[in-house]
Scaffold this motif. Sequence first.
Motif, PDB file in Angstrom:
ATOM      1  N   THR A 399      20.341 -19.571   4.687  1.00 29.28           N
ATOM      2  CA  THR A 399      19.632 -20.789   4.680  1.00 29.28           C
ATOM      3  C   THR A 399      18.102 -20.497   4.176  1.00 29.28           C
ATOM      4  O   THR A 399      17.895 -19.182   4.641  1.00 29.28           O
ATOM      5  CB  THR A 399      19.752 -21.389   6.180  1.00 29.28           C
ATOM      6  N   HIS A 400      17.534 -21.480   3.831  1.00 32.27           N
ATOM      7  CA  HIS A 400      16.019 -21.154   3.463  1.00 32.27           C
ATOM      8  C   HIS A 400      15.228 -21.779   4.702  1.00 32.27           C
ATOM      9  O   HIS A 400      14.095 -22.018   4.452  1.00 32.27           O
ATOM     10  CB  HIS A 400      15.764 -21.668   2.273  1.00 32.27           C
ATOM     11  N   GLY A 419      13.963 -17.537   5.522  1.00 34.20           N
ATOM     12  CA  GLY A 419      15.119 -17.455   4.995  1.00 34.20           C
ATOM     13  C   GLY A 419      16.064 -16.329   5.307  1.00 34.20           C
ATOM     14  O   GLY A 419      15.438 -15.335   5.415  1.00 34.20           O
ATOM     15  N   ASN A 421      20.085 -14.486   4.504  1.00 37.47           N
ATOM     16  CA  ASN A 421      21.089 -14.402   3.577  1.00 37.47           C
ATOM     17  C   ASN A 421      22.191 -13.448   4.277  1.00 37.47           C
ATOM     18  O   ASN A 421      21.988 -12.224   4.210  1.00 37.47           O
ATOM     19  CB  ASN A 421      20.932 -13.935   2.165  1.00 37.47           C
ATOM     20  N   TYR A 436      16.288 -10.983   3.719  1.00 41.03           N
ATOM     21  CA  TYR A 436      15.416 -11.913   4.537  1.00 41.03           C
ATOM     22  C   TYR A 436      14.339 -12.370   3.453  1.00 41.03           C
ATOM     23  O   TYR A 436      13.998 -11.741   2.438  1.00 41.03           O
ATOM     24  CB  TYR A 436      14.639 -11.486   5.613  1.00 41.03           C
ATOM     25  N   LYS A 437      14.130 -13.710   3.427  1.00 45.31           N
ATOM     26  CA  LYS A 437      12.700 -14.123   2.450  1.00 45.31           C
ATOM     27  C   LYS A 437      11.749 -14.919   3.313  1.00 45.31           C
ATOM     28  O   LYS A 437      11.845 -15.265   4.478  1.00 45.31           O
ATOM     29  CB  LYS A 437      13.439 -15.529   1.684  1.00 45.31           C
ATOM     30  N   GLU A 439       8.252 -17.052   4.395  1.00 42.01           N
ATOM     31  CA  GLU A 439       7.969 -18.282   4.361  1.00 42.01           C
ATOM     32  C   GLU A 439       7.092 -18.668   2.835  1.00 42.01           C
ATOM     33  O   GLU A 439       6.318 -17.980   2.595  1.00 42.01           O
ATOM     34  CB  GLU A 439       6.977 -18.877   5.495  1.00 42.01           C
ATOM     35  N   GLN A 477       9.632 -22.723   5.337  1.00 41.29           N
ATOM     36  CA  GLN A 477      10.702 -22.716   4.487  1.00 41.29           C
ATOM     37  C   GLN A 477      10.500 -21.549   3.552  1.00 41.29           C
ATOM     38  O   GLN A 477       9.327 -21.322   3.140  1.00 41.29           O
ATOM     39  CB  GLN A 477      11.065 -23.946   3.634  1.00 41.29           C
ATOM     40  N   SER A 478      11.628 -20.944   3.197  1.00 42.01           N
ATOM     41  CA  SER A 478      11.712 -19.802   1.884  1.00 42.01           C
ATOM     42  C   SER A 478      12.071 -20.498   0.691  1.00 42.01           C
ATOM     43  O   SER A 478      12.485 -21.549   0.697  1.00 42.01           O
ATOM     44  CB  SER A 478      12.462 -18.704   2.375  1.00 42.01           C
ATOM     45  N   PRO A 480      14.641 -21.453  -1.832  1.00 42.53           N
ATOM     46  CA  PRO A 480      15.915 -21.331  -1.619  1.00 42.53           C
ATOM     47  C   PRO A 480      16.784 -20.203  -2.412  1.00 42.53           C
ATOM     48  O   PRO A 480      16.366 -19.972  -3.222  1.00 42.53           O
ATOM     49  CB  PRO A 480      16.489 -22.891  -2.196  1.00 42.53           C
ATOM     50  N   TRP A 481      17.981 -19.915  -1.652  1.00 40.24           N
ATOM     51  CA  TRP A 481      18.783 -18.790  -2.452  1.00 40.24           C
ATOM     52  C   TRP A 481      19.665 -19.471  -3.318  1.00 40.24           C
ATOM     53  O   TRP A 481      20.401 -20.523  -3.114  1.00 40.24           O
ATOM     54  CB  TRP A 481      19.933 -18.163  -1.356  1.00 40.24           C
TER      55      TRP A 481
END
Length: 752
Positions: A399-400, A419, A421, A436-437, A439, A477-478, A480-481
């Motif tokens: 999820t982002h 985000g 994964n 992890y991403k 923000e 939000q990050s 998106p993957w």
Amino acid sequence: MKIKDIVNRDLVNLQNCDQEPIHIPGSIQPHGFLIAITKETWEIRFCSENVIDFIGLSHKQLLGKKITEIFDDIFFGKVIQCKDYAVGESKLIQGKIEDKEFDFTAHQNEDVIILESEIHIDNTPKNDLFDMSKQFMDYMEDSHTLIRLCELVASGIKKVTDYDRVMIYRFDKDYNGEVIAEAKQDKLESFLGLHYPHTDIPVQARELYIKNLLRVIGDVNYKPVPIYTIDDSENQNLDLSCSVLRSVSPIHVQYLHNIGVGATLTISLIHKKKLWGLVACHHYSPKYLHYETKLAAKLQGHFITSQIEIREQNEQYATSQKLHQAVDDLISRKFSADRNSLKDIVIDSNVLQLCKAAGISILIDKKEVYKSGLTPADGDIQKLAEYVKHAIDKEQYATHFITAELPDFKNITASGIAGINYHALDKTSNSCIMWYKPETITEVKWAGDPNKAIEKDKNGLSPRKSFELWGEKVKNQSIPWSQPDLIASSNFANFLQKHLGYIFLAEEEEKQRQMTEILKEVNSELENINWISTHDLQEPLRKIQIITSYVLSVENTLSEASYEKLQKINKSANRMQALISDILRYTKLKASTEILESVDLKNIVTEVIQEVDDALEAKKANIYISDLPEMSGIPFLLAQLFLNLISNSLKFADATRVLSIHIVQEGIIVKEEQEYYKISYTDNGIGFNKDYNELIFKIFSRLHSVAEYPGSGIGLALCKKIMKTHKGFIEAQGIPEKGAIFYLYFPVSKNS
């Protein structure tokens, strides 16, 4: 004959427009006329009011008549063929009415065939089939990305149709639209990159776009023309979902007025049976198109849809190739098969770059955390992994937008993470790897405030009138993957899963090695103890036996108390001698590696009986032996087996009855795909409680005191060991005061 119109007069406003039945308006646009014929009787069942303007006959004159009364047989034959069309499929057919030719767009719907004819437009497309095919080839050669292809198609459609503006929208998962390509007159303001909220196109409108791939509004200021039918039943409607002349919602007309558009052409872009986007053509004055011009524009739109998956895959392929190579490079590295290698993995920047992440963590067995970069606290990592494993129950999850999808973990976003994964590393424990991403605050440019899709003025509610640029900052939000990100991370997670297997295997091998070393030491000590027990202890024990026996035989001056004590010493020494002998036999059996040979079991049992004949005679015991098998075995061990069983029966004989022993072969049974001879050994001794069916086979286990029944407690343990040496097994069933049954299972060999 009574007739009526079928105009839908339900009040439509912005509070109920999402429920408006836009597929059955009961009216059409005035630049053409409509006739609907029943497939059962071929009578004209529906007719637009303006038909008289085109063919000189009124709807009153046409309704109820058979089509052959109006058209010739050739046209009727073409109409009949419409029954074979798929629902929603339309074809162009020609027909004559009083020597006047008409072009009709025909399609079938439920029980009627709908015929629509538009005004003659003298603007047939200049491009022929060859030019169109060449144009498509040029698109293929001049575009390498989907966006570039859309730009070329937008220009192509503008050239064919001569609309003032042609835009190509792409929808997101919530059906908010973004203009990704545009071709326009130079004097017009650009809408490229603008976003339009999903409220601009209600759900039922999106459904119609899927059914009818092309829709034209020639003049937004048109006056709807009612459709009439024969008034012989209630609730008569005509579904115009696939109609080219269908009148549109007054709410949509108001929306077009608000943006200053005079005419529109809309082409649906369908991908995987979903509305992927739209080609929206705007003209700022009324505009009508020839059928072939519309078809040419429609083909251009279809060309986009045919290329969506290919272009997206090509773009992903280029990225995937780079990531695939990165994964291969990582996998080819020689990580040591220990947990220290996990520290090396998480600090490797290449692992982060696999999916353009800012942090990574590896969790082993719910508690052991390895991490680097931007990551949550260890406790949050453990809780997050536990939640994803059990609540979401997916081996891979990404999820982002943590705050929206995982509201219980909003505290993680406080550290700048938006985000995750997640990939599970096994199905039993909670081991996993997570990227992890951070923000990423972005600005979305909307064509007007999306929160003001409805405005209120002096006339009440109306569609939004403001389309001025409105910027919205998107937070929490990050980025998106992407699909390549997920594929690359999944491939690496599979490698890590195998690597963990090697680590756990190496750890287990080390444990086994250590246990083997400990076992060797213990066995060495046991052998020393056994040597002392069976050799060093026997010498002083023999001296005790000799001295006490001598004193008891020659010394007459001993008191009675002293004599009894010496007798006890002598008995204890004899019992200890028997125990040492049994231990020696047990250890010799453990180390036995003798080769099995063919034996006659009945002969062995007979020899054992002869050996203990005196003891049996003393008890006046009876022994019955059935035919026993010839089998593979070690003769002296089998003899010891039956000697121990018979000795056990003699020891635990019931004094109130004559001892009876039965040794019987009960046939061959199969257990776990192995055949066994089943032999029962039954006596009528004192028996034992069923709770001791297993316990009696444990070494040194006793059910009675030594004073009652002397012995070492090794006899039945030795029997179990002998059966195990023969790859068989033994079971016991006791019944107090009635006796015991021992079942012996010997494997049936191929040579038996």
